[in-house]
Motif scaffolding. Structure first.
Motif, PDB file in Angstrom:
ATOM      1  N   ARG A 218      24.094  45.568   6.317  1.00 45.76           N
ATOM      2  CA  ARG A 218      23.133  44.538   6.709  1.00 45.76           C
ATOM      3  C   ARG A 218      22.082  45.066   7.673  1.00 45.76           C
ATOM      4  O   ARG A 218      20.885  44.926   7.439  1.00 45.76           O
ATOM      5  N   TRP A 219      22.503  45.646   8.795  1.00 46.01           N
ATOM      6  CA  TRP A 219      21.571  46.185   9.770  1.00 46.01           C
ATOM      7  C   TRP A 219      20.945  47.485   9.306  1.00 46.01           C
ATOM      8  O   TRP A 219      19.788  47.752   9.574  1.00 46.01           O
ATOM      9  N   GLY A 220      21.798  48.322   8.716  1.00 42.53           N
ATOM     10  CA  GLY A 220      21.399  49.683   8.387  1.00 42.53           C
ATOM     11  C   GLY A 220      22.374  50.677   8.973  1.00 42.53           C
ATOM     12  O   GLY A 220      23.116  50.373   9.915  1.00 42.53           O
ATOM     13  N   ARG A 221      22.378  51.887   8.404  1.00 43.70           N
ATOM     14  CA  ARG A 221      23.326  52.906   8.858  1.00 43.70           C
ATOM     15  C   ARG A 221      23.004  53.361  10.282  1.00 43.70           C
ATOM     16  O   ARG A 221      23.868  53.459  11.148  1.00 43.70           O
ATOM     17  N   ARG A 222      21.724  53.677  10.531  1.00 44.54           N
ATOM     18  CA  ARG A 222      21.321  54.211  11.827  1.00 44.54           C
ATOM     19  C   ARG A 222      21.591  53.208  12.943  1.00 44.54           C
ATOM     20  O   ARG A 222      22.124  53.578  14.006  1.00 44.54           O
ATOM     21  N   SER A 223      21.241  51.975  12.730  1.00 41.47           N
ATOM     22  CA  SER A 223      21.446  50.951  13.764  1.00 41.47           C
ATOM     23  C   SER A 223      22.924  50.782  14.088  1.00 41.47           C
ATOM     24  O   SER A 223      23.307  50.652  15.261  1.00 41.47           O
ATOM     25  N   THR A 224      23.757  50.792  13.061  1.00 40.31           N
ATOM     26  CA  THR A 224      25.195  50.653  13.281  1.00 40.31           C
ATOM     27  C   THR A 224      25.761  51.845  14.032  1.00 40.31           C
ATOM     28  O   THR A 224      26.564  51.688  14.956  1.00 40.31           O
ATOM     29  N   LEU A 225      25.348  53.038  13.641  1.00 41.54           N
ATOM     30  CA  LEU A 225      25.827  54.244  14.319  1.00 41.54           C
ATOM     31  C   LEU A 225      25.409  54.245  15.790  1.00 41.54           C
ATOM     32  O   LEU A 225      26.222  54.558  16.677  1.00 41.54           O
ATOM     33  N   LEU A 226      24.168  53.895  16.071  1.00 42.36           N
ATOM     34  CA  LEU A 226      23.701  53.881  17.457  1.00 42.36           C
ATOM     35  C   LEU A 226      24.437  52.825  18.273  1.00 42.36           C
ATOM     36  O   LEU A 226      24.885  53.086  19.399  1.00 42.36           O
ATOM     37  N   ALA A 227      24.567  51.624  17.720  1.00 41.83           N
ATOM     38  CA  ALA A 227      25.252  50.552  18.452  1.00 41.83           C
ATOM     39  C   ALA A 227      26.695  50.916  18.751  1.00 41.83           C
ATOM     40  O   ALA A 227      27.190  50.708  19.875  1.00 41.83           O
ATOM     41  N   ALA A 228      27.381  51.501  17.760  1.00 38.61           N
ATOM     42  CA  ALA A 228      28.788  51.856  17.948  1.00 38.61           C
ATOM     43  C   ALA A 228      28.951  52.963  18.984  1.00 38.61           C
ATOM     44  O   ALA A 228      29.826  52.896  19.855  1.00 38.61           O
TER      45      ALA A 228
END
Length: 418
Positions: free
Chosen positions: A78-88
């Motif tokens: 939903r958000w995107g791969r990069r956004s999820t990786l950064l948030a995590a």
């Protein structure tokens, strides 16, 4: 020199720069993820927790990990791969700092669960991003390198954790947080968003339903593969759960167990890069059948093992099986996932590992207690069942992958038409 260059081209040539930045982030992430390895020791030695209470807190970390795997898959789609990786990664770094300075056990338990959530979120996004950017013909090599980086990072983490834990538990958590933040910086600076928005027709063309997480949870072909992977994970977990107990029963010292584990890690680090060229001529289902068969043979051989040489020999056999299984296992998982559900499918796939980490010690302990050395015959039989399952499930999987590819081509045609 020419032969070395050809080997490198066969092993890692032709992979895009984004893959290597993802690979670097994964390596840093794994090399720095060492604090939780000593969580139970930290709780008992520095916080005065009883072993049972420490076990509950470690269990909270595992429960958070299971939830984080699913959450990471949904967010990555939903958000995107990069956004999820950064948030995590940013969340994990902040939580690790908070954990370093927390004193109350209740707060530590909550933070441990949240750290487990944040640590598990990147896995589906990492793999989905790799599939997004690596051409299909090179994915087996990419996944092989991913598996190699994961094991190399874990080997480094084990060494660093022991040194830091003896020096300072505070340093253990803070250095872990710094490594996680370093991985986030690499991703922020070098990894673009790889998720491509497209009409969600792929799954509708194949299954006639609106795609979502429930699609992965009701996909029989995919769940069959997940079940076979679960059996492989149960076999793999024997080395860290039941084998130490068996070796102690045989009168072997903890140092002997450490030697067996170190041998397996060394074989993977040294030999994994040679696997793609070895398995390339063969069908994935055949490779997985052979690999699980080798694991069955290796663990089954422990039925007659009563000394360190036999344990070391068996470890060589089952480690070769693990090495052969890693690339096709990851590639089949990627092939079965429709593009619009790539990370969600990865999240369901990754649930097999926390599930196996619960089942393997829970049932394995009972089996070892009541069956003794015959426990390893049961483990070997599970491996043979998985090997036969891959041979039987291979043709339907291949037909499903062909249907998904055809649907993806139609999706691209629709996108081009708009």
């Amino acid at each position: 020199m020419r032969g070395l260059r050809r080997w490198w081209d066969d092993t890692a040539g032709g992979l895009p720069a984004t893959f290597w930045y993802l690979w670097s982030g994964l390596l840093i992430n794994r090399a720095g993820a060492f604090a939780m390895l000593f969580l139970s020791l930290y709780l008992t030695a520095a916080r005065g927790a009883s072993p049972s209470l420490a076990g509950l807190v470690v269990g909270a970390y595992g429960a958070g990990g299971a939830a984080g795997t699913l959450l990471g898959g949904v967010l990555a789609d939903r958000w995107g791969r990069r956004s999820t990786l950064l948030a995590a990664h940013l969340a994990a770094a902040g939580l690790m700092v908070a954990l370093a300075f927390s004193r109350h056990l209740a707060v530590i338990a909550v933070l441990a669960a949240l750290v487990g959530l944040a640590h598990s979120m990147p896995s589906p996004a990492f793999v989905a991003a790799i599939v997004d950017v690596v051409p299909e013909a090179r994915r087996s090599r990419a996944f092989n390198l991913q598996f190699w980086a994961f094991n190399l990072g874990m080997a480094v983490a084990s060494l660093l954790a022991g040194v830091l834990a003896e020096a300072s538990f505070l340093a253990l958590f803070l250095v872990d947080a710094a490594a996680t933040l370093a991985a986030a910086v690499v991703i922020a600076l070098k990894v673009p968003e790889t998720l491509t928005r497209r009409p969600a027709v792929t799954l509708r063309a194949v299954a006639g339903r609106r795609p979502g997480l429930h699609t992965a949870l009701t996909d029989r072909t995919f769940l069959t593969f997940v079940g076979l992977t679960f059996l492989l994970a149960v076999l793999t977990m024997q080395t860290s759960t039941i084998m130490p107990l068996a070796m102690r029963t045989d009168g072997l010292r903890p140092s002997a167990y450490g030697l067996v584990v170190a041998l397996g890690g060394a074989l993977i680090v040294v030999g994994q890069l040679f696997v793609p060229r070895l398995i390339e001529p063969y069908r994935k289902s055949t490779v997985l059948a052979v690999s699980t068969g080798l694991m069955a043979l290796g663990f089954g051989a422990l039925t007659v093992a009563d000394g360190l040489p036999l344990y070391l020999g068996a470890a060589v056999v089952w480690t070769v099986g693990q090495m052969l299984a890693a690339p096709p296992n990851a590639q089949i998982n990627a092939d079965l996932a429709p593009p619009e559900l790539r990370a969600r499918y990865q999240s369901v796939f990754y649930l097999t590992f926390p599930a196996a980490s619960f089942v393997a010690p829970a049932l394995g302990g009972l089996s070892l207690q009541h069956l003794g050395e015959r426990h390893w015959l049961v483990v070997g039989a599970l491996g043979l069942v998985a090997a036969a399952g891959h041979l039987l499930a291979g043709p339907p999987r291949e037909r499903r992958v062909a249907a998904l590819r055809a649907a993806a081509q139609r999706s691209e045609t629709v996108s081009a038409g708009h």
